[in-house]
Scaffold this motif. Sequence first.
Motif, PDB file in Angstrom:
ATOM      1  N   PHE A  62       0.813  -1.224   0.000  1.00  0.00           N
ATOM      2  CA  PHE A  62       0.000   0.000   0.000  1.00  0.00           C
ATOM      3  C   PHE A  62       0.842   1.268   0.000  1.00  0.00           C
ATOM      4  CE2 PHE A  62      -2.709  -3.193   2.131  1.00  0.00           C
ATOM      5  CZ  PHE A  62      -3.774  -3.190   1.249  1.00  0.00           C
ATOM      6  N   THR A  63       2.095   1.174   0.442  1.00  0.00           N
ATOM      7  CA  THR A  63       2.954   2.355   0.477  1.00  0.00           C
ATOM      8  C   THR A  63       3.719   2.549  -0.827  1.00  0.00           C
ATOM      9  OG1 THR A  63       4.730   1.047   1.503  1.00  0.00           O
ATOM     10  CG2 THR A  63       3.211   2.206   2.969  1.00  0.00           C
ATOM     11  N   GLN A  64       4.085   1.446  -1.474  1.00  0.00           N
ATOM     12  CA  GLN A  64       4.819   1.562  -2.736  1.00  0.00           C
ATOM     13  C   GLN A  64       3.892   1.897  -3.893  1.00  0.00           C
ATOM     14  OE1 GLN A  64       7.763  -1.488  -3.425  1.00  0.00           O
ATOM     15  NE2 GLN A  64       7.480  -1.414  -5.641  1.00  0.00           N
ATOM     16  N   VAL A  65       2.689   1.353  -3.875  1.00  0.00           N
ATOM     17  CA  VAL A  65       1.687   1.571  -4.924  1.00  0.00           C
ATOM     18  C   VAL A  65       0.342   1.789  -4.233  1.00  0.00           C
ATOM     19  CG1 VAL A  65       0.449   0.463  -6.838  1.00  0.00           C
ATOM     20  CG2 VAL A  65       2.915   0.192  -6.635  1.00  0.00           C
ATOM     21  N   PRO A  66      -0.506   2.701  -4.735  1.00  0.00           N
ATOM     22  CA  PRO A  66      -1.841   2.860  -4.126  1.00  0.00           C
ATOM     23  C   PRO A  66      -2.759   1.679  -4.460  1.00  0.00           C
ATOM     24  CG  PRO A  66      -1.641   4.278  -6.044  1.00  0.00           C
ATOM     25  CD  PRO A  66      -0.279   3.673  -5.816  1.00  0.00           C
ATOM     26  N   PHE A  67      -2.382   0.525  -3.925  1.00  0.00           N
ATOM     27  CA  PHE A  67      -3.098  -0.699  -4.297  1.00  0.00           C
ATOM     28  C   PHE A  67      -4.546  -0.663  -3.828  1.00  0.00           C
ATOM     29  CE2 PHE A  67      -4.064  -5.300  -3.770  1.00  0.00           C
ATOM     30  CZ  PHE A  67      -3.876  -5.678  -5.086  1.00  0.00           C
ATOM     31  N   HIS A  68      -4.838   0.028  -2.732  1.00  0.00           N
ATOM     32  CA  HIS A  68      -6.212   0.103  -2.260  1.00  0.00           C
ATOM     33  C   HIS A  68      -7.117   0.820  -3.254  1.00  0.00           C
ATOM     34  CE1 HIS A  68      -4.117   3.738  -1.029  1.00  0.00           C
ATOM     35  NE2 HIS A  68      -5.292   4.357  -0.930  1.00  0.00           N
ATOM     36  N   LEU A  69      -6.552   1.763  -4.014  1.00  0.00           N
ATOM     37  CA  LEU A  69      -7.352   2.459  -5.023  1.00  0.00           C
ATOM     38  C   LEU A  69      -7.635   1.558  -6.224  1.00  0.00           C
ATOM     39  CD1 LEU A  69      -5.697   6.008  -4.962  1.00  0.00           C
ATOM     40  CD2 LEU A  69      -7.751   5.203  -3.781  1.00  0.00           C
ATOM     41  N   TYR A  70      -6.680   0.698  -6.569  1.00  0.00           N
ATOM     42  CA  TYR A  70      -6.934  -0.281  -7.635  1.00  0.00           C
ATOM     43  C   TYR A  70      -8.064  -1.230  -7.228  1.00  0.00           C
ATOM     44  CZ  TYR A  70      -2.630   1.132 -10.051  1.00  0.00           C
ATOM     45  OH  TYR A  70      -1.659   1.824 -10.724  1.00  0.00           O
ATOM     46  N   ILE A  71      -8.034  -1.682  -5.969  1.00  0.00           N
ATOM     47  CA  ILE A  71      -9.111  -2.548  -5.489  1.00  0.00           C
ATOM     48  C   ILE A  71     -10.439  -1.806  -5.502  1.00  0.00           C
ATOM     49  CG2 ILE A  71      -9.976  -3.826  -3.494  1.00  0.00           C
ATOM     50  CD1 ILE A  71      -7.151  -4.476  -2.715  1.00  0.00           C
ATOM     51  N   LEU A  72     -10.419  -0.527  -5.098  1.00  0.00           N
ATOM     52  CA  LEU A  72     -11.647   0.272  -5.093  1.00  0.00           C
ATOM     53  C   LEU A  72     -12.208   0.417  -6.501  1.00  0.00           C
ATOM     54  CD1 LEU A  72     -13.661   2.013  -3.515  1.00  0.00           C
ATOM     55  CD2 LEU A  72     -12.120   3.969  -3.889  1.00  0.00           C
ATOM     56  N   ASN A  73     -11.333   0.646  -7.484  1.00  0.00           N
ATOM     57  CA  ASN A  73     -11.803   0.736  -8.869  1.00  0.00           C
ATOM     58  C   ASN A  73     -12.467  -0.564  -9.309  1.00  0.00           C
ATOM     59  OD1 ASN A  73     -10.843   3.344  -9.093  1.00  0.00           O
ATOM     60  ND2 ASN A  73      -8.931   2.754 -10.094  1.00  0.00           N
TER      61      ASN A  73
END
Length: 308
Positions: free
Chosen positions: A76-87
């Motif tokens: 989550f810190t290296q890439v905004p992975f939570h936003l990818y999941i949200l999309n």
Amino acid sequence: MSTEDGNAIQRWASRSISNPERTYKALFYVLTGVFLFTTLFPFYWLTVLALTPSGNMIDVGLLPNGFNPEAFVTVFTQVPFHLYILNSLIIGVVTTAVVLVLASFAGYAFGRFEFPGRRPLMLIFLAISYFPPAAFLLPLFELFTANITFFSLPGIGTVNSPMLFNGPGAMVLPYTALFMPLSIFILTTFYSQIPDGLEDAARVEGNTRLGALFKVIMPLSAPGVATAGVLTFISVYNEFFFAFLMTDGRVQNWATIVWGLLSYQGRYATSYNLMAAASILGVIPIAILVVVAQEKIVSGLTAGAVKE
């Protein structure tokens, strides 16, 4: 084959015939074990890779080569992975809602009315679901990226195709077309089992056919609607082809979880532990959905299989 081997096989066969319940139980345990191993081992292997430090990825065995749970935070810190999941969640919810509404109308027509060409039309809908996504790629990519003129009329002007690339429409529209036939088939089966008297009673109370559909038919077919919705959402969430090709990979352009996983792959090195940790985290929403809706899914699949 030796005589002793032949006698052993004959004894085993005779015991199986004399006690079939024991044989069925043994086969059940064997098949269940094979199924669980082939299903759960990939998740175990992802866990091993996720817990292994990036510098110890060589010669990884069945146990982690070290212990570094920090990867589940680093994703989550290296890439905004939570936003990818949200999309992915947003696109899945929107597509599921559109599919359920359109499939309810189609399922109501197929399940409650008799009209010429009903069966051939249903077969055509089902055949569409078997088309490979690659067959639609070139025309849809051209349609979503190019400025195609549909028609030009005096007083109205020129009507061109919208620029849908790098937007949710480039995924929602193909997903709706690909996953709606299965929902139509499921809802047609359920809607056809609702007694006509219940719908007639709703119409006597002043409801239109549309009102009877949403107030009577759909609530009584809740297991079928839930099954169609859950299967559609899972299919959209796991889809790779259009999710990969219809965006440029930037999270602000509605890139989904597919691009989030690929973000940990660099030009010269790949963070396999981060990709494994992100894969595990990406499965959690689907796992929660299946656990919560498992009763609806099972009841929907079994109740729709038998027509009373």
